[in-house]
Design a protein around this motif. Structure first.
Motif, PDB file in Angstrom:
ATOM      1  N   ASP A   1       0.818  -1.223   0.000  1.00 51.87           N
ATOM      2  CA  ASP A   1       0.000   0.000   0.000  1.00 51.87           C
ATOM      3  C   ASP A   1       0.847   1.266   0.000  1.00 51.87           C
TER       4      ASP A   1
ATOM      5  N   ASP B   1       4.359   3.735  -4.212  1.00 52.82           N
ATOM      6  CA  ASP B   1       3.626   4.344  -5.337  1.00 52.82           C
ATOM      7  C   ASP B   1       4.137   3.849  -6.688  1.00 52.82           C
ATOM      8  N   TRP B   2       5.183   3.046  -6.706  1.00 51.06           N
ATOM      9  CA  TRP B   2       5.642   2.492  -7.986  1.00 51.06           C
ATOM     10  C   TRP B   2       5.113   1.063  -8.204  1.00 51.06           C
TER      11      TRP B   2
ATOM     12  N   GLN C   1      -1.322   6.676  -1.244  1.00 52.63           N
ATOM     13  CA  GLN C   1      -0.277   7.310  -2.046  1.00 52.63           C
ATOM     14  C   GLN C   1      -0.864   8.108  -3.196  1.00 52.63           C
ATOM     15  N   LYS C   2      -0.236   9.230  -3.466  1.00 49.94           N
ATOM     16  CA  LYS C   2      -0.617   9.978  -4.671  1.00 49.94           C
ATOM     17  C   LYS C   2       0.183   9.391  -5.824  1.00 49.94           C
ATOM     18  N   THR C   3      -0.478   9.133  -6.947  1.00 51.91           N
ATOM     19  CA  THR C   3       0.247   8.486  -8.047  1.00 51.91           C
ATOM     20  C   THR C   3       0.378   9.373  -9.279  1.00 51.91           C
TER      21      THR C   3
ATOM     22  N   LYS D   1       6.724  14.693  -8.049  1.00 54.37           N
ATOM     23  CA  LYS D   1       6.860  13.242  -7.983  1.00 54.37           C
ATOM     24  C   LYS D   1       8.231  12.775  -7.457  1.00 54.37           C
TER      25      LYS D   1
ATOM     26  N   ARG E   1       8.327  13.315  -3.789  1.00 52.80           N
ATOM     27  CA  ARG E   1       7.459  12.353  -3.097  1.00 52.80           C
ATOM     28  C   ARG E   1       8.150  11.001  -2.997  1.00 52.80           C
ATOM     29  N   LYS E   2       8.865  10.652  -4.093  1.00 52.48           N
ATOM     30  CA  LYS E   2       9.524   9.355  -4.129  1.00 52.48           C
ATOM     31  C   LYS E   2      10.616   9.268  -3.055  1.00 52.48           C
TER      32      LYS E   2
END
Lengths: 175, 521
Positions: free
Chosen positions: A122, A125-126, B133-135, B141, B144-145
């Motif tokens: 969860d 995000d990848w 998570q925001k995608t 980005k 965020r990563k």
């Protein structure tokens, strides 16, 4: 079963056929041995694996590098069935457990492990995840494989995937 | 099984919420206009009772459908017994998607099995929360990563430490020192992020509506009304208007919010008038603030789609003592302020409010949710087929049953709090019998509070709702004691199927098994 279904549906599998089909898994294991080296940082093979399907056990997911994008089909099955299947495998292969554990302790450990892996997934995000339940595939393979095809955004042949599922398994489960 | 694809359930646990602070339960301050409005369209339970006095036993009962005497998940370091399938697991096995949004660290952080069976579980509390998570691809980005990577490491490090605080050990006692309290209440998000969790749950429900995906169970736990109390100014002005001009009130709250020890144990001496009023009014301000935040969620569940397809449940896992009967918090005792809880269920087919006066337990929500999704019987460790309908609260949409029933609630002393008292105020243990199991047995308006082997107090709630005047009636006491004995006998027989287990991280067992099977090197 999922690997066989994906192959039937037209997905290219990444497998080395080193572990051959046996009594425990008559349709084959569809494994890729280098997966086991993930904790050691052996990830070069991923460069050429894009667009393919590879079988990864849940305990190794955390070693997948985040420079790639993954779609994970998280296969779930009733824990008691998993335990029974594992025990059968151990008995058939004659392997003695290094640290014999009671079924109760192992069941709890597996339940906790699954909860932790899901929570881990969860947070990434990848990685996109679809939970797929074994008993639902047996009950309604068409519906479940359609979900899989949509999730993977691949033009899979769902009818061929359905043919991989042995209806005997469903009957056995409902005995 | 009926067509689950057209049905959803949203269950909102208002953690630590007293029933008597909602307008719909007769409160005379305007604390909860939003909750009142949905309650007035619901199956409304006037007399709902929690099975236990605090989060752990109460949530365990909600998730397993069993009483505390059976599941024995009673302490912060107890885990759910593996023999009993959780609500989320049962729902998941039929293809229902299960998602949790949680602000309570006891449910969202500890490795105690409460998250077992959830497809997704978001945790808004603790050192490193794990939220959706925001995608989307935007300029942020890469940042965020990096942040995600950083939080993963932190979270991995923090879990064993946070689990350690669940045991009655030196970690736990040290954390309660006033110096450290702001650290874990603020930096470690002890109360979670109420607004964000509500908004993200609302966003999730919007997605369900947009995709018409159906077949969802959504669990939301809110902690705004839990101590410490620090409501926004607007709510302070409305509910504690004298605060700015009353130094005694300010000093009291400043000290109270730092003395976490005091939240957990009975009072050494009663609060004075100002202290008592300040605490009660601060609590009201938190109640009102949370109600305001809930408007974002209610807006989403009031759309035509969710009105037609989503069962919405509001409940509290327990209430709160604010000095009544010498008790503070929710560690001890079984008075109405603590175990009588708000409960209402808005059903798609319900046209108008139905008020149920019969006393019910929130444990029955387990059966109610399964009933809604079409389960008829359940296999339990102690019986192959347990009827769902007879325990389901949905039966009250058609039935006007006023026959009094026996209902039991239990307070097992929390080890952590007893340890504190042992160290600091041992005389309180004796005065409040704080090391003994307390049990409440209800029948009609009668309520007996029994303290293991010491005393039986009988109250008539119709004439004495504040439980001030215990009275003698041997026949009543005998009947209530008999009902309790039957309950305990039944629980003991079921308990035999439930192994008591402490929290531990046994991943090594899994690794070893996978090695034996040839999946790992």
């Amino acid at each position: 079963m999922m690997m066989a279904a994906l192959q039937a549906g037209g997905m290219v599998l990444l497998t080395d056929h080193i572990r051959r089909a046996d009594e425990n898994n008559p349709k084959g294991y569809f494994e890729y041995e280098r997966i086991k080296k993930l904790p050691e940082g052996d990830t070069d093979w991923l460069k050429t694996a894009q667009g393919n399907a590879v079988k990864v056990i849940s305990a190794l997911l955390e070693y997948l590098p985040d420079r790639y994008r993954y779609r994970v089909l998280f296969l779930e099955r009733n824990i008691t069935e998993i335990l029974a299947s594992q025990k059968r495998m151990l008995e058939r292969t004659g392997i003695k457990e290094q640290h014999p554990t009671s079924d109760e302790d192992m069941q709890q450990a597996l339940l906790d492990h699954v909860a932790q892996v899901k929570s881990w997934l969860d947070e990434r995000d990848w990685i996109k995840t679809l939970s797929v339940r074994y008993n639902l595939i047996l009950r309604n393979p068409r519906k479940e494989f359609l979900k899989v095809a949509n999730f993977l955004e691949q033009p899979l042949n769902v009818e061929s995937m359905v043919e991989v599922v042995d209806p005997k398994l469903y009957r056995e489960q409902n005995k | 099984m009926q067509n689950i694809q057209n049905k959803n359930v949203l269950m909102v646990v208002l953690d630590t919420h007293r029933y008597d602070r909602l307008g719909v339960y007769g409160y005379n301050r305007p604390t909860t206009p939003n909750l009142d409005s949905i309650a007035r369209e619901s199956l409304f339970f006037e007399q709902a009772v929690a099975p236990g006095q605090w989060t752990i036993p109460s949530h365990a009962s909600l998730f397993l459908g069993e009483e505390p005497a059976v599941h024995r998940t009673l302490q912060a370091d107890d885990a759910l017994p593996k023999e009993f399938q959780t609500l989320a697991s049962r729902l998941g096995s039929t293809g229902i998607q299960t998602t949790g949004f949680c602000n309570n660290p006891l449910v969202g952080i500890l490795q105690n099995g409460f998250r077992r069976g959830f497809d997704h579980f978001y945790n808004y509390c603790g050192v490193v929360p794990s939220t959706p998570q925001k995608t989307k691809d935007d300029l942020w980005k890469p940042i965020r990563k990096l942040w995600t990577k950083y939080t993963q490491v932190l979270r991995k490090l923090s879990y064993p430490i946070q689990n350690a605080f669940a045991s009655p050990n030196e970690f736990f006692l040290a954390a309660l020192r006033p110096l450290f309290v702001p650290l874990w209440t603020k930096a470690a998000n002890f109360k979670g992020m109420t607004a964000r969790s509500i908004n993200e749950t609302a966003g999730f429900l919007e997605g369900v509506e947009r995709e018409r995906s159906g077949g969802h169970f959504v669990f939301l736990n809110l902690m705004e009304t839990h101590m410490p109390y620090a409501p926004p100014d607007e709510y302070m002005k409305k509910f504690v208007p004298y605060f700015d001009e009353t130094p005694e009130a300010q000093q009291f709250m400043h000290a109270f919010n730092r003395k976490a020890m005091q939240w957990l144990i009975p009072l050494e001496k009663p609060f004075n008038e100002i202290e008592s009023a300040t605490l009660s009014d601060m609590y009201d301000a938190e109640v009102s603030y949370q109600d305001h935040l809930l408007s974002a969620l209610l807006e989403k569940v009031n759309t035509n789609y969710h009105r037609d397809h989503t069962m919405v449940i509001f409940l509290a896992d327990h209430g709160e003592m604010l000095g009544e009967h010498g008790y503070m918090g929710h560690g001890f005792g079984l008075h109405e302020e603590l175990i009588r809880v708000p409960l209402f269920i808005r059903l798609p087919e319900l046209q108008e409010m139905i008020t149920v006066q019969k006393r019910v337990s929130i444990t029955q929500l387990f059966h109610t949710i399964l009933d809604y999704f079409g389960f008829e019987t359940l296999s339990m460790p102690y019986a192959e087929e347990v009827d769902v309908g007879s325990q389901s609260l949905l039966q009250f949409t058609a039935k006007h049953d006023h026959v009094p029933n026996y209902l039991i609630s239990e307070a097992y002393p929390p080890d952590n709090a007893v340890r504190i008292m042992n160290n600091h105020t041992p005389e309180l243990i004796q005065r409040f019998h704080a090391d003994r199991i307390h049990r409440a047995v209800y029948h009609g308006e009668e309520k007996m509070i029994t303290i293991d082997g010491i005393s039986n107090l009988l109250f008539n709630l119709a004439v004495d709702p504040a439980e001030q005047y215990p009275y003698q009636n041997e026949d009543q006491l005998e009947a209530l004691a008999k009902a309790l004995n039957s309950y305990l006998e039944l629980s003991t027989s079921r308990q035999a199927y439930s192994s008591k287990k402490k929290i531990s991280l046994e991943d090594e067992l899994v690794q070893q098994r996978l090695r034996d099977l040839g999946y790992l090197e």
